[in-house]
Design an enzyme around this catalytic site. Structure first.
Site, short mmCIF file in Angstrom:
data_model
loop_
_atom_site.label_atom_id
_atom_site.label_comp_id
_atom_site.label_asym_id
_atom_site.label_seq_id
_atom_site.Cartn_x
_atom_site.Cartn_y
_atom_site.Cartn_z
N THR A 45 7.88 -16.00 6.11
CA THR A 45 9.01 -16.87 5.79
C THR A 45 10.08 -16.80 6.89
OG1 THR A 45 9.95 -15.07 4.51
CG2 THR A 45 8.67 -16.69 3.29
N HIS A 278 7.50 -13.13 30.46
CA HIS A 278 7.05 -14.49 30.77
C HIS A 278 6.88 -14.74 32.28
CE1 HIS A 278 7.94 -14.88 26.65
NE2 HIS A 278 9.19 -15.32 26.72
C1 BG6 Z 1 11.71 -16.15 24.25
C2 BG6 Z 1 13.03 -15.52 24.54
O1 BG6 Z 1 10.69 -15.24 24.50
O2 BG6 Z 1 11.55 -17.29 25.07
C3 BG6 Z 1 14.15 -16.51 24.35
O3 BG6 Z 1 13.22 -14.42 23.65
C4 BG6 Z 1 13.90 -17.76 25.13
O4 BG6 Z 1 15.39 -15.95 24.73
C5 BG6 Z 1 12.51 -18.29 24.83
O5 BG6 Z 1 14.86 -18.72 24.73
C6 BG6 Z 1 12.17 -19.48 25.69
O6 BG6 Z 1 10.95 -20.01 25.29
P1 BG6 Z 1 10.64 -21.55 25.46
O7 BG6 Z 1 9.29 -21.68 24.88
O8 BG6 Z 1 11.70 -22.31 24.70
O9 BG6 Z 1 10.70 -21.83 26.91
#
Ligand code: BG6
Length: 780
Positions: A45, A278
């Protein structure tokens, strides 16, 4: 009539074998029909589940149910059954079908999916045992063979251990069926905590059972990097290296800020939140050696690890950090911090990474991300070198042919002006080949990207856009481990980032107003392995009056120390600022007078400054610079315009008149005996140059250079006098380190008393005196 004997000729044997194989395949497929997968979504949820996971599970169901799998979905949380059920029903309300599905079919599929999805409270060990029993009973009742179980942890990491223990002890499937546990970041806070968490999880699960999600690996443009490199091997083989790549940029800009999430963000900041995971993952996909078989998870993961091994260690100078202006205020409000609280957590960072291997030696990889920036966009951009010169005028350059146009390859992750994932290849590079799930795209007319019109690129976008979590759920289902973070990969990444994080822990980030108002404040440059802001920030932005300052409310704080300008920063930034100021003064002096006379102090504070001037200031007019010494310990010298402390085989003997010789040399060479810049320090007792409180020589009078006595070894010194120092066109005083705190506070209060504190006598006639103090010395 006798029936003809039935002979098996070879062709018939072959046919029979084919028929049997088809039948066997059919059987196997029929058996697959029985294969059942239970998916347990923990945190059913929560936000992530509502936004992405339920939709991803629905998509998985649509994709796989027709291929012979049956499913049950267990939404789980700590909430009691009735309330949890209601919350989950809400989360499931907004499920949508692919655009090309007929509404009636969509309604039918949704209905079936809802039938298969049940809420259950998972809190105690008994709850987990009951879950296991229910799954087993369902399998038995429907005569299904179990394929496996997926447990998706969409919960905060502090809950991991309990859940893992319960799954391990009572929810493992029987023999022949797999268990997959899916974990969401954060996976630790630094190398040590990541190691601890990994060890803990490793005591419950096998490595192959764990799927650590980095949702960027599910972004379509990111997932396309390796297949693209593979499909275009021929064209890329000769280009993908240091000889041809000028630089690589891996960027994720966001317009949103951290409001509402500061309890998480304050602990992590942008490097842990985005760069460590990332952007690092994207970096490894771009930089890794391409395995022969890119679908081999084992080979991909091994090659990724090799990239980590080749990464050059980061230093504090490898990064710049910033923080949007209203961040501290948001933290104070959300975390109930006192008014005096100022956060040092960066919300913006740019980092220069180098990979020390044959392929990438010397190629800068720039990783950059930030909140409250002017646009939302993500991409990996590979910019190729261009040494071509085109003779015909620009209007004859056709995009596909001209080698003079920029040559770049962009994996456009999303958003920005393009608004969708894409792969862009400059037409003057090569025509790429992409799988059929990607189509050639047209953007809005007049659109320019990375300095070129869209028409200068071969541009492709996915036929069907898919959310990253939905892509990853499909990979989990198919056991594609190459899209996930292994323990080794995770620890290698933390091993790379942790030293930088530690070195930045006390660095004050540059404040930026946010959005378009950032202007050029965050622009940065890099050279000699360092990365720095292009614009120095001589003034600090501070919030104006009012509880919630708007960007336009910022005003400039002009700091003073003893009525003169004060430049204050953490030591590294301070040194860079002073070095830049010295260079600017030198360039101006050489332009006007053809020469630059610089008198430098010794001691430990300026060592970093000298290193910086020597290694990172290529534009410095050294050929026209005369170096003089502000003071000298009476030891033998080997220098430029050295002080003559060593005459007649004696050190600093009055009779040898070394001070007078140096004064004459200065008068002869330096116009009006006025140095362009004198760099001084300040001792903990208030001395400057070698003018000490206990020794009155050199504080006034006619003498330009004097012999003095220091309270510390070596006692005999030669020094420029205060009157000579004060003739300089500009004087800079560099004060660094905690040891200087007391004297800094004291001298800020005293008037002109050079006998007690010689530094207080530094008052150049030009009025050009600037104090450079690091925070350790200044923030007493
Ligand atoms: C997340 C981070 O992993 O990725 C966030 O914790 C960030 O802070 C987000 O905003 C960005 O992801 P996307 O998919 O919106 O580019």
């Amino acid at each position: 009539m006798l029936a003809e004997p039935f002979y098996w000729h070879p062709g018939m044997w072959k046919m029979l074998i084919v028929v049997m194989c088809v039948a066997l395949l059919g059987c196997l497929q029929a058996q697959e029909l029985q294969e059942h997968v239970s998916i347990i979504l923990l945190g059913a949820t929560g936000d992530l589940a509502k936004k992405y996971l339920w939709q991803g599970l629905f998509q998985l169901y649509l994709d796989e149910v027709g291929r012979g799998h049956s499913f049950s979905f267990h939404g789980a949380a700590l909430t009691a059954p009735k309330q949890g059920q209601e919350l989950m029903a809400k989360a499931l309300e907004s499920l949508s079908c692919p655009k090309d599905m007929a509404p009636s079919h969509c309604a039918e599929e949704k209905d079936q999916f809802l039938q298969l999805s049940r809420y259950r409270q998972l809190k105690t060990a008994e709850d987990y045992q009951a879950l296991n029993k229910d799954i087993e009973a369902q399998l038995q009742h429907a005569g299904l063979r179990e394929a496996g179980r997926i447990f998706y942890f969409s919960v905060p990491p502090f809950a991991y251990a309990d859940i893992a223990r319960n799954i391990n002890s009572s929810c493992r499937p029987g023999p022949g069926a797999w268990l997959r546990v899916v974990l969401e970041k954060p996976f630790g806070h630094d190398h040590f905590s990541a190691q601890q968490l990994a060890t803990e999880l490793g005591s419950f699960f096998q490595e192959e059972e764990m799927y650590r999600v980095d949702h960027y690996l599910g972004k379509q443009a990111v997932a396309q990097i390796l297949p693209f490199r593979d499909q275009n091997r021929k064209a890329l083989d000769s280009l993908w290296n240091r000889h041809h790549v000028e630089r690589v940029e891996i960027i994720m800009k966001e317009t949103v800020d951290a409001e509402g999430r500061t309890s998480f963000y304050e602990e992590y900041g942008v490097i842990r939140d985005v760069l460590q995971n990332h952007l690092t993952e994207v970096l490894t996909l771009v930089a890794m050696e391409l395995p022969l078989n890119v679908s081999s998870a084992e080979a991909v993961l091994r090659h990724k690890l090799q990239v980590f091994q080749a990464l050059r260690g980061l230093q504090r100078g490898s990064a710049v950090v910033g923080q949007y202006q209203s961040y501290s205020e948001q933290v104070r409000r959300e975390l109930q911090k006192p008014d005096s609280f100022h956060s040092l957590t960066p919300t913006f960072a740019a980092v220069l990474v180098h990979i020390d291997n044959l392929r990438w030696e010397g190629v800068p990889f720039i990783l950059m991300s930030g909140k409250a920036l002017d646009e939302r966009v993500g991409y990996a951009r590979i910019l190729f070198k261009n040494q071509a010169c085109c003779v015909q005028s620009e209007k004859h350059w056709a995009a596909a042919q001209s080698q003079c146009l920029p040559r770049q390859l962009i994996f456009h992750i999303g958003h920005g002006d393009l608004g969708s994932p894409a792969v862009l290849v400059s037409r003057n590079l090569f025509r790429p080949s992409l799988p059929s799930s990607w189509k050639e795209m047209e953007g809005p007319p007049g659109l320019r990207l990375f300095g070129s019109p869209l028409s200068d690129y071969y541009a492709y976008s996915p036929v069907q856009e898919r959310d990253a979590h939905s892509v990853l759920l499909s990979h989990i289902f198919h056991g594609r481990k190459d899209s996930f973070i292994t323990t080794e990969n995770l620890l290698a990444s933390w091993g790379f980032w942790t030293p930088l994080l530690e070195s930045l822990a006390h660095k004050a980030p540059r404040l930026y107003p946010g959005g378009a108002e950032n202007g050029r404040l965050l622009d940065f440059e890099f050279s000699s392995g360092r990365l720095f802001f292009s614009q120095q920030q001589p003034e600090q932005l501070v919030p104006g009056p009012g509880p919630a300052p708007m960007p336009s409310d910022f005003q400039v704080l002009r700091a003073k120390y003893r009525e003169s300008p004060l430049v204050s920063a953490w030591s590294e930034e301070l040194i860079s600022k002073l070095a830049n100021d010295i260079e600017a003064t030198a360039v101006r002096a050489v332009r006007r007078f053809g020469q630059f006379h610089l008198a430098l102090s010794g001691g430990s504070s300026p060592v970093a400054l000298f290193q910086q001037l020597a290694t990172a200031h290529y534009g410095f007019p050294w050929a026209h610079t005369h170096l003089w010494l502000v003071d000298e310990r009476c030891v033998p010298y080997y220098n430029i315009h050295p002080m003559p402390v060593h005459l007649q085989q004696r050190l600093c003997a009055e009779e040898d008149q070394g001070a007078q010789i140096y004064a004459r040399e200065i008068s002869a060479l330096v116009a009006n005996s006025s140095f362009d810049l004198v760099l001084l320090g300040m001792g903990a007792d208030g001395h400057t140059a070698s003018l000490f409180p206990q020794s009155p020589t050199g504080l006034d009078g006619e003498q330009l250079v004097v012999l003095t006595t220091s309270p510390s070894q070596p006692h005999r010194r030669m020094s420029l006098s205060l009157p000579l120092i004060n003739r300089a066109k500009k004087v800079a005083v560099l004060v660094m380190g905690r040891m200087k705190r007391e004297i800094t506070a004291l001298v800020s209060r005293v008037g002109y008393e050079p006998k007690k504190w010689p530094i207080s006598g530094v008052l150049p006639h030009s009025g050009q005196l600037v104090w450079y103090m690091d925070y350790d010395a200044f923030l007493a």
